[in-house]
Design a protein around this motif. Structure first.
Motif, PDB file in Angstrom:
ATOM      1  N   ALA A  66      -3.299  19.963 -27.211  1.00  0.00           N
ATOM      2  CA  ALA A  66      -2.403  19.535 -28.412  1.00  0.00           C
ATOM      3  C   ALA A  66      -3.223  18.191 -29.009  1.00  0.00           C
ATOM      4  N   GLN A  67      -2.353  17.613 -29.902  1.00  0.00           N
ATOM      5  CA  GLN A  67      -2.834  15.984 -30.300  1.00  0.00           C
ATOM      6  C   GLN A  67      -2.221  15.277 -28.900  1.00  0.00           C
ATOM      7  N   LEU A  68      -3.176  14.729 -28.432  1.00  0.00           N
ATOM      8  CA  LEU A  68      -3.180  14.155 -26.935  1.00  0.00           C
ATOM      9  C   LEU A  68      -2.598  12.543 -27.174  1.00  0.00           C
ATOM     10  N   ASN A  69      -1.332  12.214 -26.122  1.00  0.00           N
ATOM     11  CA  ASN A  69      -1.056  10.912 -26.058  1.00  0.00           C
ATOM     12  C   ASN A  69      -1.882  10.410 -25.145  1.00  0.00           C
ATOM     13  N   SER A  70      -1.709   8.977 -25.085  1.00  0.00           N
ATOM     14  CA  SER A  70      -2.828   8.336 -24.060  1.00  0.00           C
ATOM     15  C   SER A  70      -2.838   8.779 -22.667  1.00  0.00           C
ATOM     16  N   PHE A  71      -1.924   9.296 -22.070  1.00  0.00           N
ATOM     17  CA  PHE A  71      -1.965   9.907 -20.809  1.00  0.00           C
ATOM     18  C   PHE A  71      -2.677  11.166 -20.797  1.00  0.00           C
ATOM     19  N   ASP A  72      -2.311  12.085 -21.672  1.00  0.00           N
ATOM     20  CA  ASP A  72      -3.025  13.410 -21.735  1.00  0.00           C
ATOM     21  C   ASP A  72      -4.458  13.008 -21.856  1.00  0.00           C
ATOM     22  N   TRP A  73      -4.745  12.165 -22.840  1.00  0.00           N
ATOM     23  CA  TRP A  73      -6.445  11.497 -23.038  1.00  0.00           C
ATOM     24  C   TRP A  73      -6.896  11.462 -21.899  1.00  0.00           C
ATOM     25  N   LEU A 106       4.016  15.378 -13.473  1.00  0.00           N
ATOM     26  CA  LEU A 106       4.330  14.319 -14.319  1.00  0.00           C
ATOM     27  C   LEU A 106       5.062  14.775 -15.369  1.00  0.00           C
ATOM     28  N   THR A 107       4.575  15.492 -16.189  1.00  0.00           N
ATOM     29  CA  THR A 107       5.471  16.071 -17.460  1.00  0.00           C
ATOM     30  C   THR A 107       6.740  16.834 -17.220  1.00  0.00           C
ATOM     31  N   PHE A 108       6.806  17.575 -16.010  1.00  0.00           N
ATOM     32  CA  PHE A 108       7.862  18.191 -15.780  1.00  0.00           C
ATOM     33  C   PHE A 108       8.834  17.071 -15.669  1.00  0.00           C
ATOM     34  N   PHE A 109       8.734  16.028 -14.772  1.00  0.00           N
ATOM     35  CA  PHE A 109       9.898  15.064 -14.520  1.00  0.00           C
ATOM     36  C   PHE A 109      10.006  14.174 -15.378  1.00  0.00           C
ATOM     37  N   ALA A 110       8.979  13.909 -16.363  1.00  0.00           N
ATOM     38  CA  ALA A 110       9.238  13.026 -17.755  1.00  0.00           C
ATOM     39  C   ALA A 110      10.077  13.621 -18.515  1.00  0.00           C
ATOM     40  N   GLN A 111      10.098  15.266 -18.767  1.00  0.00           N
ATOM     41  CA  GLN A 111      10.807  15.742 -19.452  1.00  0.00           C
ATOM     42  C   GLN A 111      12.425  15.937 -19.186  1.00  0.00           C
ATOM     43  N   ARG A 112      12.390  15.933 -17.904  1.00  0.00           N
ATOM     44  CA  ARG A 112      13.805  16.051 -17.231  1.00  0.00           C
ATOM     45  C   ARG A 112      14.591  14.863 -17.082  1.00  0.00           C
ATOM     46  N   SER A 131      10.497   9.122 -17.456  1.00  0.00           N
ATOM     47  CA  SER A 131       9.870   9.174 -18.860  1.00  0.00           C
ATOM     48  C   SER A 131       9.514   7.729 -19.364  1.00  0.00           C
ATOM     49  N   ASN A 132      10.461   6.925 -19.189  1.00  0.00           N
ATOM     50  CA  ASN A 132      10.321   5.294 -19.690  1.00  0.00           C
ATOM     51  C   ASN A 132       9.124   4.774 -18.797  1.00  0.00           C
ATOM     52  N   ILE A 133       8.982   5.076 -17.552  1.00  0.00           N
ATOM     53  CA  ILE A 133       8.196   4.433 -16.649  1.00  0.00           C
ATOM     54  C   ILE A 133       6.642   4.852 -17.169  1.00  0.00           C
ATOM     55  N   VAL A 134       6.377   6.290 -17.432  1.00  0.00           N
ATOM     56  CA  VAL A 134       5.160   6.759 -17.280  1.00  0.00           C
ATOM     57  C   VAL A 134       4.607   6.899 -18.815  1.00  0.00           C
ATOM     58  N   LYS A 135       5.587   6.784 -19.831  1.00  0.00           N
ATOM     59  CA  LYS A 135       5.203   7.149 -21.159  1.00  0.00           C
ATOM     60  C   LYS A 135       5.308   5.908 -22.081  1.00  0.00           C
ATOM     61  N   VAL A 136       4.609   5.857 -23.296  1.00  0.00           N
ATOM     62  CA  VAL A 136       4.674   4.636 -23.995  1.00  0.00           C
ATOM     63  C   VAL A 136       5.577   5.386 -25.125  1.00  0.00           C
ATOM     64  N   GLN A 137       6.281   4.177 -25.738  1.00  0.00           N
ATOM     65  CA  GLN A 137       7.280   4.438 -26.844  1.00  0.00           C
ATOM     66  C   GLN A 137       6.674   4.277 -28.118  1.00  0.00           C
ATOM     67  N   PRO A 138       7.001   5.166 -29.319  1.00  0.00           N
ATOM     68  CA  PRO A 138       6.600   4.584 -30.593  1.00  0.00           C
ATOM     69  C   PRO A 138       6.897   3.310 -30.986  1.00  0.00           C
ATOM     70  N   THR A 139       6.182   2.827 -32.011  1.00  0.00           N
ATOM     71  CA  THR A 139       6.525   1.351 -32.227  1.00  0.00           C
ATOM     72  C   THR A 139       6.587   1.319 -33.909  1.00  0.00           C
ATOM     73  N   LEU A 140       7.506   0.541 -34.088  1.00  0.00           N
ATOM     74  CA  LEU A 140       7.919   0.467 -35.616  1.00  0.00           C
ATOM     75  C   LEU A 140       6.921  -0.714 -36.181  1.00  0.00           C
ATOM     76  N   LEU A 141       6.123  -0.518 -37.264  1.00  0.00           N
ATOM     77  CA  LEU A 141       5.020  -1.348 -38.070  1.00  0.00           C
ATOM     78  C   LEU A 141       5.628  -1.875 -39.202  1.00  0.00           C
ATOM     79  N   VAL A 142       6.551  -1.313 -39.860  1.00  0.00           N
ATOM     80  CA  VAL A 142       6.954  -1.360 -41.140  1.00  0.00           C
ATOM     81  C   VAL A 142       8.375  -1.202 -41.182  1.00  0.00           C
TER      82      VAL A 142
END
Length: 186
Positions: free
Chosen positions: A41-48, A86-92, A97-108
């Motif tokens: 699927a569309q990859l986030n930075s970790f999947d890439w 990693l994805t199993f634990f990040a989902q649960r 999830s906050n440790i290993v994944k980046v959060q979306p960022t508001l630009l406007v």
């Protein structure tokens, strides 16, 4: 010819590379099926990063005599297992999830660029304008929010009646400093 020639090699080396390529192809197809749609699927930075690592390991196992194919296969299997875990634990677990994944960022925020967020993400105003145009809007003021998603795409929301607190799809997006969730006046 010398041993360092790139064009003249033994037929057995060609056969070995072809067999290794076929084995790695089957392995990667099987891993993608086991890991699921997320792998393609569309990859986030970790999947890439995971996909690049698997590709590099497969290429090493196929082409380098110094890397036995079984060793590369074992490394790919471990990487796939770690990604699944990693994805199993990040989902649960939100804390994980906050440790290993980046959060979306508001630009406007309500038609105003958030300069600090643009600097931190290294996104230019021209890139934001491009995303706004792609969403059918002509003016920055028409964008209620622009969010840089974890896969690098920008989402433009133009619902001027919505408030940030009531926008449930923005729950994991940090509100810019100095703005209050109950108020849209800033």
């Amino acid at each position: 010819m010398t041993e360092s020639s790139d064009w003249i090699i033994a037929w057995s080396d060609i056969g070995d590379a072809a067999l290794s390529a076929a084995l790695f192809y089957i392995l990667i197809v099987a891993l993608v099926r086991m890991v699921g749609k997320r792998a393609t699927a569309q990859l986030n930075s970790f999947d890439w990063i995971i996909n690049i690592t698997v590709g590099s390991l497969a290429a090493s196992g196929i082409l380098l005599n110094s890397v036995p194919a079984l060793r590369a296969i074992a490394a790919i299997a471990v990487i796939a297992g770690l990604q699944f875990a990693l994805t199993f634990f990040a989902q649960r677990f939100a804390w994980f999830s906050n440790i290993v994944k980046v959060q979306p960022t508001l630009l406007v925020y309500h038609g105003e660029y958030l300069d600090e967020a643009l600097r931190e993400t290294r996104i230019s105003k021209a890139e934001v304008c491009g995303a706004i145009r792609q969403h059918g809007l002509a003016r920055i003021e028409d964008a209620t929010w622009v969010v840089l998603e974890t896969d690098g795409k920008m989402t433009v929301i133009s619902d001027e009646k919505a408030d940030f607190a009531g926008a449930t799809a923005l729950a994991n997006v940090e509100l810019p400093e100095g703005r209050c969730q109950g108020s849209e006046t800033g």
